[in-house]
Design a protein around this motif. Structure first.
Motif, PDB file in Angstrom:
ATOM      1  N   GLY A  38       0.608  -0.993  -0.106  1.00 19.28           N
ATOM      2  CA  GLY A  38       0.560  -0.113  -0.570  1.00 19.28           C
ATOM      3  C   GLY A  38       0.525   1.537   0.202  1.00 19.28           C
ATOM      4  N   ALA A  39       0.459   1.910  -1.322  1.00 18.73           N
ATOM      5  CA  ALA A  39       1.443   3.287  -1.000  1.00 18.73           C
ATOM      6  C   ALA A  39      -0.274   4.778  -0.571  1.00 18.73           C
ATOM      7  CB  ALA A  39       1.574   3.642  -2.393  1.00 18.73           C
ATOM      8  N   ASN A  40      -1.183   4.855   0.160  1.00 18.71           N
ATOM      9  CA  ASN A  40      -1.500   5.866   0.951  1.00 18.71           C
ATOM     10  C   ASN A  40      -0.347   6.009   2.423  1.00 18.71           C
ATOM     11  OD1 ASN A  40      -3.574   6.171  -1.332  1.00 18.71           O
ATOM     12  ND2 ASN A  40      -4.952   4.254  -1.159  1.00 18.71           N
ATOM     13  N   LYS A  41      -0.279   7.555   1.906  1.00 19.53           N
ATOM     14  CA  LYS A  41       0.267   8.118   3.420  1.00 19.53           C
ATOM     15  C   LYS A  41      -1.584   8.539   4.024  1.00 19.53           C
ATOM     16  CE  LYS A  41       4.693   8.647   2.634  1.00 19.53           C
ATOM     17  NZ  LYS A  41       6.090   9.480   2.340  1.00 19.53           N
ATOM     18  N   ILE A  42      -1.602   7.850   5.147  1.00 25.78           N
ATOM     19  CA  ILE A  42      -2.966   8.558   5.579  1.00 25.78           C
ATOM     20  C   ILE A  42      -2.650  10.194   6.238  1.00 25.78           C
ATOM     21  CG2 ILE A  42      -4.066   8.446   7.879  1.00 25.78           C
ATOM     22  CD1 ILE A  42      -2.751   5.426   8.301  1.00 25.78           C
ATOM     23  N   SER A  43      -1.208  10.443   6.295  1.00 24.02           N
ATOM     24  CA  SER A  43      -1.119  12.119   6.486  1.00 24.02           C
ATOM     25  C   SER A  43      -1.484  13.197   5.194  1.00 24.02           C
ATOM     26  CB  SER A  43      -0.371  12.104   6.784  1.00 24.02           C
ATOM     27  OG  SER A  43       1.174  11.970   6.014  1.00 24.02           O
ATOM     28  N   ARG A  44      -1.466  12.328   3.976  1.00 16.44           N
ATOM     29  CA  ARG A  44      -1.880  12.829   2.804  1.00 16.44           C
ATOM     30  C   ARG A  44      -3.179  12.165   2.269  1.00 16.44           C
ATOM     31  NH1 ARG A  44       1.573  11.540  -1.538  1.00 16.44           N
ATOM     32  NH2 ARG A  44       0.168  12.976  -2.799  1.00 16.44           N
ATOM     33  N   LEU A  45      -4.030  11.234   2.782  1.00 13.06           N
ATOM     34  CA  LEU A  45      -5.164  10.596   1.998  1.00 13.06           C
ATOM     35  C   LEU A  45      -6.527  11.476   2.994  1.00 13.06           C
ATOM     36  CD1 LEU A  45      -7.000   8.524   1.047  1.00 13.06           C
ATOM     37  CD2 LEU A  45      -6.976   6.769   3.913  1.00 13.06           C
ATOM     38  N   MET A  46      -6.019  11.622   3.800  1.00 12.18           N
ATOM     39  CA  MET A  46      -7.974  11.714   4.690  1.00 12.18           C
ATOM     40  C   MET A  46      -8.300  13.428   3.940  1.00 12.18           C
ATOM     41  SD  MET A  46      -8.665   9.825   6.280  1.00 12.18           S
ATOM     42  CE  MET A  46      -7.684   7.889   7.644  1.00 12.18           C
ATOM     43  N   PRO A  47      -7.019  13.975   4.047  1.00 12.91           N
ATOM     44  CA  PRO A  47      -7.008  15.116   3.125  1.00 12.91           C
ATOM     45  C   PRO A  47      -7.862  15.683   2.184  1.00 12.91           C
ATOM     46  CG  PRO A  47      -4.964  15.670   4.227  1.00 12.91           C
ATOM     47  CD  PRO A  47      -5.322  14.525   4.534  1.00 12.91           C
ATOM     48  N   LYS A  48      -7.249  14.633   1.381  1.00 13.05           N
ATOM     49  CA  LYS A  48      -7.852  14.726  -0.059  1.00 13.05           C
ATOM     50  C   LYS A  48      -9.221  13.803   0.180  1.00 13.05           C
ATOM     51  CE  LYS A  48      -7.799  13.118  -3.947  1.00 13.05           C
ATOM     52  NZ  LYS A  48      -6.987  13.466  -5.972  1.00 13.05           N
ATOM     53  N   LEU A  49      -9.348  12.683   1.161  1.00 10.26           N
ATOM     54  CA  LEU A  49     -11.089  12.111   0.616  1.00 10.26           C
ATOM     55  C   LEU A  49     -12.020  13.353   0.707  1.00 10.26           C
ATOM     56  CD1 LEU A  49     -10.324   9.559   2.516  1.00 10.26           C
ATOM     57  CD2 LEU A  49     -10.944   9.480  -0.043  1.00 10.26           C
ATOM     58  N   LYS A  50     -11.415  14.690   1.725  1.00 14.94           N
ATOM     59  CA  LYS A  50     -12.349  15.677   2.853  1.00 14.94           C
ATOM     60  C   LYS A  50     -12.593  16.351   1.735  1.00 14.94           C
ATOM     61  CE  LYS A  50     -13.457  18.609   6.336  1.00 14.94           C
ATOM     62  NZ  LYS A  50     -12.273  19.719   7.110  1.00 14.94           N
ATOM     63  N   LYS A  51     -11.489  16.755   0.555  1.00 13.72           N
ATOM     64  CA  LYS A  51     -10.884  17.829  -0.597  1.00 13.72           C
ATOM     65  C   LYS A  51     -12.747  17.184  -1.637  1.00 13.72           C
ATOM     66  CE  LYS A  51      -8.479  20.587  -4.139  1.00 13.72           C
ATOM     67  NZ  LYS A  51      -7.042  20.311  -3.830  1.00 13.72           N
ATOM     68  N   MET A  52     -12.380  16.014  -1.899  1.00 14.88           N
ATOM     69  CA  MET A  52     -14.132  15.341  -2.763  1.00 14.88           C
ATOM     70  C   MET A  52     -14.875  15.386  -2.650  1.00 14.88           C
ATOM     71  SD  MET A  52     -11.377  11.611  -3.608  1.00 14.88           S
ATOM     72  CE  MET A  52     -10.221  11.504  -5.229  1.00 14.88           C
ATOM     73  N   GLY A  53     -15.129  15.497  -0.405  1.00  9.87           N
ATOM     74  CA  GLY A  53     -16.267  15.748  -0.391  1.00  9.87           C
ATOM     75  C   GLY A  53     -16.864  14.329  -0.230  1.00  9.87           C
ATOM     76  N   LEU A  54     -15.894  13.533   0.587  1.00  8.23           N
ATOM     77  CA  LEU A  54     -16.591  12.598   0.992  1.00  8.23           C
ATOM     78  C   LEU A  54     -16.723  12.399   2.109  1.00  8.23           C
ATOM     79  CD1 LEU A  54     -14.349   9.954  -1.159  1.00  8.23           C
ATOM     80  CD2 LEU A  54     -16.543  10.749  -2.190  1.00  8.23           C
ATOM     81  N   LYS A  55     -17.510  11.455   2.775  1.00 12.06           N
ATOM     82  CA  LYS A  55     -17.830  11.730   4.406  1.00 12.06           C
ATOM     83  C   LYS A  55     -16.826   9.804   4.918  1.00 12.06           C
ATOM     84  CE  LYS A  55     -20.449  15.341   3.859  1.00 12.06           C
ATOM     85  NZ  LYS A  55     -19.646  16.241   3.965  1.00 12.06           N
ATOM     86  N   SER A  56     -17.065   9.463   4.316  1.00  6.04           N
ATOM     87  CA  SER A  56     -16.732   7.649   4.993  1.00  6.04           C
ATOM     88  C   SER A  56     -15.656   7.452   3.765  1.00  6.04           C
ATOM     89  CB  SER A  56     -17.380   6.919   5.487  1.00  6.04           C
ATOM     90  OG  SER A  56     -18.865   7.867   5.726  1.00  6.04           O
ATOM     91  N   VAL A  57     -14.843   6.217   4.911  1.00  4.89           N
ATOM     92  CA  VAL A  57     -13.712   6.014   4.347  1.00  4.89           C
ATOM     93  C   VAL A  57     -13.077   4.408   5.081  1.00  4.89           C
ATOM     94  CG1 VAL A  57     -12.011   7.198   4.970  1.00  4.89           C
ATOM     95  CG2 VAL A  57     -10.957   6.104   3.308  1.00  4.89           C
ATOM     96  N   ALA A  58     -12.666   3.280   4.599  1.00 10.19           N
ATOM     97  CA  ALA A  58     -13.018   2.078   5.316  1.00 10.19           C
ATOM     98  C   ALA A  58     -11.339   1.597   5.124  1.00 10.19           C
ATOM     99  CB  ALA A  58     -13.358   1.138   5.126  1.00 10.19           C
ATOM    100  N   MET A  59     -10.486   1.124   5.839  1.00 12.04           N
ATOM    101  CA  MET A  59      -9.100   1.203   6.125  1.00 12.04           C
ATOM    102  C   MET A  59      -9.153  -0.992   6.367  1.00 12.04           C
ATOM    103  SD  MET A  59      -6.408   0.944   9.057  1.00 12.04           S
ATOM    104  CE  MET A  59      -6.576  -0.201   9.397  1.00 12.04           C
ATOM    105  N   THR A  60      -8.630  -1.240   4.645  1.00 10.89           N
ATOM    106  CA  THR A  60      -8.434  -2.764   4.616  1.00 10.89           C
ATOM    107  C   THR A  60      -7.381  -3.199   4.709  1.00 10.89           C
ATOM    108  OG1 THR A  60      -9.011  -2.532   2.653  1.00 10.89           O
ATOM    109  CG2 THR A  60     -11.121  -2.111   4.505  1.00 10.89           C
ATOM    110  N   ASP A  61      -6.294  -3.268   5.545  1.00  9.68           N
ATOM    111  CA  ASP A  61      -4.876  -3.633   4.976  1.00  9.68           C
ATOM    112  C   ASP A  61      -4.623  -5.088   4.872  1.00  9.68           C
ATOM    113  OD1 ASP A  61      -3.020  -0.910   4.686  1.00  9.68           O
ATOM    114  OD2 ASP A  61      -3.809  -0.387   6.772  1.00  9.68           O
ATOM    115  N   HIS A  62      -3.874  -5.216   4.322  1.00 10.53           N
ATOM    116  CA  HIS A  62      -3.267  -6.957   4.158  1.00 10.53           C
ATOM    117  C   HIS A  62      -2.873  -7.668   5.527  1.00 10.53           C
ATOM    118  CE1 HIS A  62      -4.062  -7.518  -0.097  1.00 10.53           C
ATOM    119  NE2 HIS A  62      -3.330  -6.594  -0.946  1.00 10.53           N
TER     120      HIS A  62
END
Length: 398
Positions: A38-62
């Motif tokens: 996985g290459a999604n850094k949590i610190s960059r992921l959350m601001p991106k999702l908020k900017k997209m207007g999404l409200k929820s997100v799941a973490m499903t690591d291997h």
């Protein structure tokens, strides 16, 4: 075995008498805690999702939940609902079996992928237990669970059928529709209305084949569809860096023709409009992600010490028992030192002891000290070696 119709929600449209929530939630996403995958850094992921207007997100690591706390706190900071999950490895038979694994099957190691999402505290506890057990007695190339313990610890968990490496998709791509149906029926019986069929749009021919089967089966079998994107990196252009990451994991180079690769550049964090455009033939699968997310409400609380309760005699407090035990222990040691002819500054030790007792009582740690003393003393009585310990507690006079 279907899922009951959703109730009324804000911002919903009514289609044929069924309330449909518009929006999208990523339910299959890998953070940097999917190690070297996985290459999604949590610190960059959350601001991106908020900017997209999404409200929820799941973490499903291997196979792990290492990032659960970081993920939860970061999501809450951006006013997003965090859903804690895991993409578990399910052994084809028993997690205790140790069969030979073909070199070509490096990533799966003979196992099936399955998405599990915690709905509540009970689900989180069960997911934690499953993942812990996968390392404790199921680890063989990968941390594995099996259906035996999944039957026992599935309360509070939502299950998605998984990606191309899932049991259902694997059977479909092998033209074993009978086997795929049997797997769906087994999981549907196990999870009831907590089981969903997962479709993706990764531009792979195998995935299109799976989607073409699951979409009509969803209506026929009464099992809802959810659209996911198996996100492994944040932006589309990150797919090249992700391939380098996979090379690091497998000890290969980009020029190696036999290196393990995903074969698609679509596993990035897409927005609502992109997901709708990807599923014009099944828009309900996009909307269903929001309804599923609404079923997940895990409240993780931090800062509260959850110690076991140490039982003290009636009418006594933890602070009193700790103080008495510590003073008695010091008296015994001072007496032993005196008997051995050693000169001891008694008052200095007594002052230090009282200062420590006061600090421990102020921090409300008396129960912790008494519990540790209980199992340490028991070990000594059983002849079990006890080390000196480390840290401020072990190094204290108390």
């Amino acid at each position: 075995m279907g899922k009951p119709a959703a109730g009324h929600v804000h911002g919903a449209d009514c289609e044929d008498g069924i309330t449909v929530q518009k929006g999208f939630a990523h339910l299959h996403l890998h953070t940097q805690y999917s190690l070297l995958d996985g290459a999604n850094k949590i610190s960059r992921l959350m601001p991106k999702l908020k900017k997209m207007g999404l409200k929820s997100v799941a973490m499903t690591d291997h196979g792990n939940m290492f990032g659960a706390v970081d993920f939860y706190k970061a999501a809450r900071k951006e006013d997003l609902k965090p859903i804690i999950g895991c993409e578990v490895y399910v052994a084809p038979r028993s997690r205790l079996e140790r069969a030979a694994v073909a070199a070509a099957d490096y990533e799966r190691a003979g196992n099936n992928h399955l998405i599990l999402l915690a709905m509540n505290a009970k689900g989180y506890a069960n997911l934690s237990r499953l993942v812990s057990q996968s390392y404790k007695d199921g680890f063989y190339y990968k941390p594995r669970i099996d259906k035996e313990i999944l039957r026992e610890w599935n309360e509070g968990l939502i299950c998605l059928s998984g990606c191309l490496a899932g049991e259902v998709a694997t059977a479909i791509t092998a033209d074993r529709l009978d086997k795929a149906r049997a797997a769906i029926e087994e999981y549907s019986t196990l999870f009831g209305d907590r089981y969903y069929l997962e479709i993706q749009d990764n531009h792979l021919a195998e995935q299109r084949k799976v989607n073409e089967v699951l979409i009509p089966w969803s209506k026929e079998m009464g099992i809802p569809l959810v659209a996911t994107n198996d996100c492994h990196y944040l932006e589309h252009d990150d797919h090249v860096a992700h391939e380098v990451l996979l090379c690091v994991q497998t000890g290969k180079r980009l020029i190696d023709e036999d290196r393990w690769k995903f074969g698609t550049d679509q596993l990035y964090v897409k927005g609502h409009d992109e997901m709708l455009a990807a599923f014009p033939h099944a828009p309900e699968a996009v909307d269903e992600t929001v309804r599923l997310a609404e079923r997940c409400n895990l409240d993780m609380r931090f800062g509260d010490n959850k110690f076991p309760v140490y039982q003290v005699p009636a009418g006594r407090s933890l602070d009193e028992v700790l103080a008495e035990d510590a003073r008695r222990g010091l008296d015994d040691r001072l007496a032993a030192a005196k008997a051995a002819g050693r000169e001891i500054d008694v008052e200095r030790y007594r002052e230090r002891l009282e200062s420590e007792i006061a600090m421990i009582q102020q921090m409300k740690f008396a129960g912790y000290f008494l519990i540790v003393a209980d199992f340490i003393n028991w070990a000594k009585e059983q002849g079990i070696p006890v080390g000196p310990g480390r840290g401020s507690a072990a190094g204290s006079l108390v």
